[in-house]
Enzyme design. Structure first.
Site, short mmCIF file in Angstrom:
data_model
loop_
_atom_site.label_atom_id
_atom_site.label_comp_id
_atom_site.label_asym_id
_atom_site.label_seq_id
_atom_site.Cartn_x
_atom_site.Cartn_y
_atom_site.Cartn_z
N LYS A 144 1.01 -1.15 -0.31
CA LYS A 144 -0.08 -0.01 0.09
C LYS A 144 0.98 1.25 0.02
CE LYS A 144 -3.60 2.62 2.43
NZ LYS A 144 -4.61 2.34 3.66
N ARG B 134 -10.89 9.92 2.41
CA ARG B 134 -10.78 10.47 3.65
C ARG B 134 -11.85 11.62 3.97
NH1 ARG B 134 -4.04 11.28 3.02
NH2 ARG B 134 -3.87 8.90 3.21
N LYS C 146 1.22 10.13 5.80
CA LYS C 146 1.47 8.63 6.33
C LYS C 146 2.67 7.79 5.65
CE LYS C 146 -3.55 8.03 6.87
NZ LYS C 146 -4.73 6.97 6.67
N LYS D 187 -2.46 -1.47 -3.83
CA LYS D 187 -3.15 -0.26 -3.69
C LYS D 187 -2.15 0.94 -3.81
CE LYS D 187 -6.12 1.92 -0.30
NZ LYS D 187 -6.80 1.96 0.86
#
Ligand code: PBG
Length: 324
Positions: A196, A206, A218, A249
């Site tokens: 990811k 979000r 992140k 992803k």
């Protein structure tokens, strides 16, 4: 003699093209992301995701009934958590009567055969909007995976068939696997979001869950989009730790990763066509610049051609409508 091989011969008619087509999409390829909210009769459209709704449990019931009738076999559940329930430790994530747990129970009670995938991550529950517990402005790994393991167990107890950790903490798959085995849930599958990336394509999601990080980004846990070999390492680790399915992803920008993993592993691969991919397609279609249906099908076909067994997509319902 000129030319013996003419590739156009096999493209001459639609029927001939159908006969030699290498990849076919099927309703069983898809899982459908669902956003759940508290309340009754709520079906609110997410502004940056046209035609995608946050739904209360009564609406979710109707939706899964419809999806099952259409031939879809799986849903991927996300809960929108009320602000007052958020804290640093994600306490509400473990509430056996929490929204996610009730959503899982409701779906399984409505259509027992529907395969329920539950998202396991702290961000919708975190007052900081991060996927882990914060100490001194950093996301701490090991305290977080203790909570994730309990969270996954609580989803399994509610009836989830597949728990899907989307957090990218180290060691969480093994931790979850042990927690499930120790409590008699040896048949609960784990689908790890194994590769990811720290992507800017998650923006509309979000918005949907009101889960944007309150500070920073992140990048200390999600992967650098520049890295390819690292994806292999992440995925092999998760498989060793007990992941039954692994996911890449986002989707379209990472097809090379999907193909690499397809060639190098023997577990079913999932891909997530994420919110930003869906939003781009819808926005271009609204402007009349692209045709939604044909571009959508071309992209979904690309995932399957690249090696995906499971495609999580906000377009799943639209695609299946065209397929059936
Ligand atoms: C959170 C999570 C995210 C998505 C799925 N689970 C967002 C993020 O990591 O910030 C994104 C899905 C999408 O964009 O459609 N753990």
């Amino acid at each position: 003699m000129y030319p013996i091989r003419r590739k156009r011969r096999l493209r001459k008619s639609a029927a001939l093209r159908d006969l030699v087509q290498e990849t076919h999409l099927h309703p069983h390829d898809f899982i459908v992301p669902l956003f759940v909210v508290e309340g009754k009769s709520i079906r609110e459209e997410i502004p940056s995701m046209p035609n995608i709704y946050r739904m209360s449990l009564d609406e979710i019931q109707k939706e899964v009934g419809l999806l099952w009738k259409m031939g879809l076999k799986g849903v991927l559940v996300f809960a929108k958590v009320e602000d007052r329930l958020k804290d640093n430790a994600g306490t509400e994530a473990l509430n056996p009567d929490g929204l996610m747990q009730r959503a899982i129970q409701t779906i399984k009670a409505t259509i027992p055969e529907m395969v329920v995938f539950s998202d396991v991550a702290l961000d919708p529950y975190s007052s900081f909007g991060h996927d882990g517990i914060i100490e001194n402005n950093a996301i701490v790994n090991d305290a977080t995976i203790d909570v994730l393991a309990q969270m996954a167990l609580s989803h399994a107890q509610a009836g989830a068939d597949v728990v899907a950790p989307s957090d990218m903490m180290d060691g969480r798959v093994l931790h979850i696997r042990k927690a499930l085995e120790n409590s008699g849930f040896s048949d609960t599958c784990i689908m790890s979001y194994a590769a990811k990336y720290a992507s800017s394509f998650y923006g509309p999601f979000r918005d949907a869950l009101d889960s944007a990080p309150g500070f920073g980004d992140k990048k200390t846990y999600q992967m650098n989009p520049a890295n390819r070999k690292e994806a292999m390492d992440e995925v092999l680790l998760d498989i060793e730790e007990g992941a039954d399915l692994v996911m890449v992803k986002p989707g379209l920008a990472y097809l090379d990763i999907l193909r690499d993993l397809h060639d190098a592993t023997n577990v079913p691969l999932a891909v997530y066509q994420v919110s930003g991919e869906y939003a781009m397609l819808r926005a271009a279609a609204e402007k009349g610049w692209l045709d939604y249906e044909t571009v959508m099908m071309e992209q979904l076909l690309a995932f399957k051609r690249a090696g995906a067994s499971i495609i999580a997509s906000y377009s799943a319902k639209d695609a299946v409508t065209l397929l059936i």
